[in-house]
Scaffold this motif. Sequence first.
Motif, PDB file in Angstrom:
ATOM      1  N   LEU A 134       0.871  -1.163   0.000  1.00  0.00           N
ATOM      2  CA  LEU A 134       0.000   0.000   0.000  1.00  0.00           C
ATOM      3  C   LEU A 134       0.913   1.219   0.000  1.00  0.00           C
ATOM      4  O   LEU A 134       1.758   1.362   0.872  1.00  0.00           O
ATOM      5  CB  LEU A 134      -0.904   0.014   1.234  1.00  0.00           C
ATOM      6  N   ILE A 135       0.746   2.052  -1.009  1.00  0.00           N
ATOM      7  CA  ILE A 135       1.517   3.282  -1.134  1.00  0.00           C
ATOM      8  C   ILE A 135       0.574   4.438  -0.859  1.00  0.00           C
ATOM      9  O   ILE A 135      -0.523   4.500  -1.415  1.00  0.00           O
ATOM     10  CB  ILE A 135       2.122   3.418  -2.543  1.00  0.00           C
ATOM     11  N   ILE A 136       1.012   5.354  -0.025  1.00  0.00           N
ATOM     12  CA  ILE A 136       0.202   6.537   0.252  1.00  0.00           C
ATOM     13  C   ILE A 136       1.063   7.781   0.066  1.00  0.00           C
ATOM     14  O   ILE A 136       2.134   7.891   0.652  1.00  0.00           O
ATOM     15  CB  ILE A 136      -0.451   6.484   1.657  1.00  0.00           C
ATOM     16  N   THR A 137       0.596   8.671  -0.817  1.00  0.00           N
ATOM     17  CA  THR A 137       1.261   9.948  -0.992  1.00  0.00           C
ATOM     18  C   THR A 137       0.661  10.921   0.015  1.00  0.00           C
ATOM     19  O   THR A 137      -0.553  10.958   0.208  1.00  0.00           O
ATOM     20  CB  THR A 137       1.132  10.480  -2.431  1.00  0.00           C
ATOM     21  N   LEU A 138       1.536  11.695   0.641  1.00  0.00           N
ATOM     22  CA  LEU A 138       1.138  12.581   1.733  1.00  0.00           C
ATOM     23  C   LEU A 138       1.667  13.988   1.493  1.00  0.00           C
ATOM     24  O   LEU A 138       2.834  14.160   1.151  1.00  0.00           O
ATOM     25  CB  LEU A 138       1.710  12.067   3.050  1.00  0.00           C
ATOM     26  N   GLY A 139       0.804  14.969   1.683  1.00  0.00           N
ATOM     27  CA  GLY A 139       1.229  16.351   1.577  1.00  0.00           C
ATOM     28  C   GLY A 139       0.149  17.210   0.959  1.00  0.00           C
ATOM     29  O   GLY A 139      -0.772  16.707   0.319  1.00  0.00           O
ATOM     30  N   CYS A 140       0.270  18.523   1.161  1.00  0.00           N
ATOM     31  CA  CYS A 140      -0.748  19.423   0.624  1.00  0.00           C
ATOM     32  C   CYS A 140      -0.240  20.175  -0.603  1.00  0.00           C
ATOM     33  O   CYS A 140      -0.951  21.013  -1.156  1.00  0.00           O
ATOM     34  CB  CYS A 140      -1.238  20.399   1.689  1.00  0.00           C
ATOM     35  N   GLY A 141       0.960  19.840  -1.057  1.00  0.00           N
ATOM     36  CA  GLY A 141       1.500  20.474  -2.247  1.00  0.00           C
ATOM     37  C   GLY A 141       1.114  19.724  -3.508  1.00  0.00           C
ATOM     38  O   GLY A 141       0.064  19.088  -3.580  1.00  0.00           O
ATOM     39  N   ASP A 142       1.999  19.756  -4.486  1.00  0.00           N
ATOM     40  CA  ASP A 142       1.694  19.137  -5.772  1.00  0.00           C
ATOM     41  C   ASP A 142       2.078  17.657  -5.842  1.00  0.00           C
ATOM     42  O   ASP A 142       2.166  17.079  -6.917  1.00  0.00           O
ATOM     43  CB  ASP A 142       2.326  19.918  -6.924  1.00  0.00           C
ATOM     44  N   VAL A 143       2.250  17.028  -4.698  1.00  0.00           N
ATOM     45  CA  VAL A 143       2.490  15.585  -4.641  1.00  0.00           C
ATOM     46  C   VAL A 143       1.287  14.821  -5.203  1.00  0.00           C
ATOM     47  O   VAL A 143       1.390  13.644  -5.532  1.00  0.00           O
ATOM     48  CB  VAL A 143       2.832  15.133  -3.195  1.00  0.00           C
ATOM     49  N   THR A 144       0.179  15.510  -5.380  1.00  0.00           N
ATOM     50  CA  THR A 144      -1.029  14.888  -5.937  1.00  0.00           C
ATOM     51  C   THR A 144      -0.803  14.349  -7.343  1.00  0.00           C
ATOM     52  O   THR A 144      -1.554  13.489  -7.792  1.00  0.00           O
ATOM     53  CB  THR A 144      -2.193  15.894  -5.988  1.00  0.00           C
TER      54      THR A 144
END
Length: 162
Positions: A134-144
């Motif tokens: 399970l990979i989870i990207t975290l952050g409020c920047g452009d990591v989306t």
Amino acid sequence: LRRFQLICDLDGVRVYDDYAHHPTEIRAALTGARVAVTASNQESGRQGRLIACFQPHLYSRTIDFASEFGEVMTLADIAVINDICGAREDPVPGVTGQLVVDEAIAHGAKEVVYVIDKYDLPAALNDIARPGDLIITLGCGDVTIVGPLLAELLAKRPGATQ
């Protein structure tokens, strides 16, 4: 929204995205992700891992919370740290994602990978990922941007199935 949002489930790898950018929020997201990985492993018999991909947001916040970010990264089996998304702030000399990497190592993180350029994250995560993870990207920047690009790479794996 962006709270534990499923991006894809391909080739046995689940990719989620979460807005968490403060240590308390990251802890909550990773704690929930750990429950999901443990349940999935028990059900499937796999040895899936929790992979946290964190992009620190703001130089000032990274300075203030570097130790806490490093400590919370120990909740993942593998922590992949990106450089800082500075947003409205000018870069601060010597303040990079390496601060979080160093703190994660100091706090005993199992495995830490530093990927400076966000555009290199999808390939790095694809190389690390194996079925059951399970990979989870975290952050409020452009990591989306990372989750959808990673999904494209996972879909191209030989025999990839949904």
